[in-house]
Design an enzyme around this catalytic site. Sequence first.
Site, short mmCIF file in Angstrom:
data_model
loop_
_atom_site.label_atom_id
_atom_site.label_comp_id
_atom_site.label_asym_id
_atom_site.label_seq_id
_atom_site.Cartn_x
_atom_site.Cartn_y
_atom_site.Cartn_z
CD GLU A 197 -2.95 -1.31 2.16
OE1 GLU A 197 -2.72 -0.82 3.26
OE2 GLU A 197 -4.01 -1.88 1.88
CD GLU A 386 -3.83 -6.35 2.69
OE1 GLU A 386 -4.70 -5.61 3.17
OE2 GLU A 386 -2.62 -6.20 2.89
C1 BG6 Z 1 -4.80 -3.33 4.81
C2 BG6 Z 1 -3.47 -3.57 5.46
O1 BG6 Z 1 -4.82 -2.06 4.38
O2 BG6 Z 1 -5.92 -3.46 5.61
C3 BG6 Z 1 -3.51 -4.66 6.50
O3 BG6 Z 1 -2.51 -3.87 4.48
C4 BG6 Z 1 -4.71 -4.44 7.40
O4 BG6 Z 1 -2.30 -4.63 7.20
C5 BG6 Z 1 -5.95 -4.53 6.53
O5 BG6 Z 1 -4.79 -5.30 8.47
C6 BG6 Z 1 -7.24 -4.43 7.30
O6 BG6 Z 1 -7.26 -3.29 8.09
P1 BG6 Z 1 -7.52 -3.35 9.64
O7 BG6 Z 1 -7.32 -1.98 10.08
O8 BG6 Z 1 -8.89 -3.84 9.80
O9 BG6 Z 1 -6.52 -4.29 10.20
#
Ligand code: BG6
Length: 488
Positions: A197, A386
């Site tokens: 990111e 993701e």
């Molecule tokens: C992504 C990140 O943007 O979102 C992860 O790369 C992160 O590291 C994921 O865990 C989900 O976000 P969060 O804040 O719910 O953990």
Amino acid sequence: MSFRKDFLWGGDVSATQVEGGWNEGGKSPVETDFMLGGDRDTPRYGYYQAPDGTIGKVRQFSGQMPKGSKFIIKEGEFYPNHKATDFYHHYKEDIALLAEMGFKAFNMSLSWARILPHGIKGGVNKEGVEFYKNVFTECKKYGIEPIVTFYKYDMPAFFIENGGWSDKSLIDEFVEFARVSFEAYKGLVKYWITFNEINILTMTLNSMPNATQEDKQRMFEEQHNQVIAAAKATIIGHEMSDDYQIGCMIAGTFTYGLTCDPKDQLASQKHMQTNFYFFADAMMNGEYPYFKKRVLDDYGVTLNVSDEEKELMMKGKADYLAYSYYSTNCITTHDEGEKVQGNMLSGIANPYLKQTDWSWQIDPDGMKYFLHELYGRYRKPLLIVENGMGAFDKLEEDGSIHDPYRIAYHKEHIKMMKEAVDEGVDLIGYTTWSCIDLVSASSGELRKRYGFIYVDVNDEGNGSFKRYKKDSFYWYKHVIETNGEEID
Ligand code: BG6
């Protein structure tokens, strides 16, 4: 069959969110080791001591400490990333569970602080190198392809104390970290991602209403240093092995115009250009986009890109585009709509979409829409890394966890992904966030669960750390077994 035979079905974790072992095996502390937990409405912060002795609070990713400050650990506070969900001591068991689900790919990140804990001058930490070698060997044993990110929010903390990415010497530090890893894991790793990111800096900036002009200028320069570091690492990786596929990774900050007022569409387009395409174009096309000046003018900053840097960017283009896709938001020029959150992104609620417990909007159709947008723009392979939903899960007395919401979320997204692939998009894989429960990056919560594998630990860090299979575990196993043909 829709998906290619070698489609990379799998899931993700990141070093700092899953490993723990924060001060073991020769690792030095990283930024997140100093961050306390927050919750959905309270951002995380950590403490530092300034050179004049005053104690201050610093927000994650903000890089806002007076020069010469040191991060500090406060006695009696709980630091969720110190133990995280203890992958460091459970990796064999965890990888065996991923193998049981039939994983083809495991998307994970290296901790820079395990490999070069004190930077180039401190030398390579053999124990750290060995740890990941063991992890990859374990993956290979089961035919799981590791997809490895170098930089995912866990730079050694002393770099940040010394000014972080503003210091151009960090480029060489990063490139050396990449070189050591490319060398050490030859034959074990094929897919690499330079920065997770990389567009996070502008998003952070957008969430800092009091950012000074100096902050803005500094952050753009930091951003650019990362772009150059990524290009250099990509060039070196390609020189070291023809087999290496080295991608970039952009946070999916996807938006629509809220109304059909063309002004809303223009506002959404501008948002996408600033937060997504500015970086994606730089890394996929090897140059900042034609609207670069507009973006820089909007922030009132300048960016000098030398001829040498231009050449590096062009030579060090990414082989594929990896991106996160959690949700979408709306943008409007009108005074209407309810404010909602997203992944590091707030916007206006889309009346047609449902939301997760953390108010992230669920948009499977958008998955297809943006697959087409991105493939049409770059015509290079795409990799969805993701995709997932944070939810409250309940461990039943008999050790089961019923998570139909997670199954529904992934099912709907895979369905739309399949349609895009059938219509010609070159998608090489889908790795879900996450696969094993871990610490939330934004809030530090442990109860915000994303995995197919439940880890018994709560927000205070108490629990047995025992692993349990959620219902989604069995569902995803079947999806992989049928190469995405049977998702119901
Ligand atoms: C992504 C990140 O943007 O979102 C992860 O790369 C992160 O590291 C994921 O865990 C989900 O976000 P969060 O804040 O719910 O953990």
